[in-house]
Design a protein around this motif. Structure first.
Motif, short mmCIF file in Angstrom:
data_model
loop_
_atom_site.label_atom_id
_atom_site.label_comp_id
_atom_site.label_asym_id
_atom_site.label_seq_id
_atom_site.Cartn_x
_atom_site.Cartn_y
_atom_site.Cartn_z
N GLN A 171 -10.43 1.34 3.02
CA GLN A 171 -8.81 2.12 2.75
C GLN A 171 -8.36 1.42 4.49
N GLU B 63 -12.30 7.44 5.36
CA GLU B 63 -12.21 6.06 4.62
C GLU B 63 -12.19 4.93 4.96
N MET C 45 1.09 -1.67 0.42
CA MET C 45 0.52 -0.05 -0.11
C MET C 45 0.96 0.83 -0.04
#
Length: 282
Positions: free
Chosen positions: A48, A45, A1
């Motif tokens: 995420q 988010e 990520m």
């Protein structure tokens, strides 16, 4: 990520940093940076945040702070079974009871309100600080509502913390929950009073008490931004129609000119023949 360069990992709490000291330095830095991303993205988010928490979990699953962060990320995305497993793991590692209320709420999320209610009566609740006990009361009231016991939910929320005029971080949510419970049992006048009290204490905007008050008062709000967007779309559509009309008009005019020219062309040979006949007669 991907992680932005300005996220160094130093942003984490000192307690978490202390836990990560058991890891090799480079690994600790990687885990810390992923935990910072979880914290930064959790509210806005959550999906995420969940992805970053899985990375941290893969790197350091034996660190309690990592299991706790993974639990909160799972909870935020509605993965209550995963969240409960992570919270239980973190509790085994630390021996702390501070996660007890959210563990009970995970039981609610899994459709087991009776288990959440049972947890509200366990000795662990007495070991919670004031904020934790209020949170546990909120979860218990929610479980009562899940079980169709609306009146019991009202009674569950009645407490010294609710009656207190002092404003704590949890005051707005407690008053809001009480107002909502009152409304569910048809005590609208009292509900309005407590929504107003919740709004008064809601300094951080954690509830939508203002909207609930407006709803009770019969006030409807129009989203100005949404209305402007609709007007803009309508204006664009009208402009597009006008452009099409302008394009169509010249085309129609051209067709008329061509039709007139054709009529003239067809008429001219006849005129020539007539002229020839007149010449021969002369």
């Amino acid at each position: 990520m991907p992680i932005p360069e300005d996220v160094t990992g130093d942003e984490i709490d000192a307690d978490v940093r202390q836990e990560l000291m058991s890891l090799p330095k480079t690994l600790a830095e990687d885990v810390a940076r992923n935990l910072v991303m979880v914290a930064n993205l959790l509210d806005e988010e959550p999906e995420q945040a969940y992805a970053y928490s899985r990375v941290a979990l893969r790197l350091a699953s034996r660190v309690a702070a990592v299991r706790e962060a993974a639990g909160f990320a799972s909870y935020a995305t509605g993965k209550y079974s995963e969240a409960l497993a992570e919270f239980r793991a973190a509790r085994r590692m630390t021996g702390s009871v501070e996660l007890w209320p959210i563990m009970a709420d995970c039981e609610r999320g899994l459709g087991r309100p009776e288990r959440a209610l049972a947890m509200a009566g366990e000795p662990e609740v007495q070991k919670l600080d004031k904020a934790g006990q209020v949170e546990m009361r909120l979860v218990a009231a929610g479980a009562r509502k899940d079980m169709g016991q609306a009146e019991a939910a009202v009674v569950t929320l009645q407490s010294p913390e609710l009656a207190s005029n002092a404003v704590q971080p949890w005051t707005a949510r407690l008053r809001y929950a009480y107002a909502d419970a009152l409304l569910e049992v048809g005590r609208e006048t009292e509900a309005r009073e407590w929504f107003a009290k919740a709004l008064e204490a809601d300094q951080g905007g954690t509830t939508n008490a203002s909207d609930r008050l407006a709803e009770l008062d019969g006030v409807e709000f129009t989203d100005a931004l949404e209305e402007d967007a609709e007007n803009e779309v309508q204006a664009e559509a009208e402009a597009e129609v006008e452009v099409k009309d302008e394009v169509a008009e010249p085309a129609e005019a051209k067709d008329e000119v061509q039709a007139e020219a054709k009529d003239v062309d067809e008429a001219e040979p006849a005129k020539d023949v007539k002229d020839e006949e007149s010449g021969s007669q002369g």
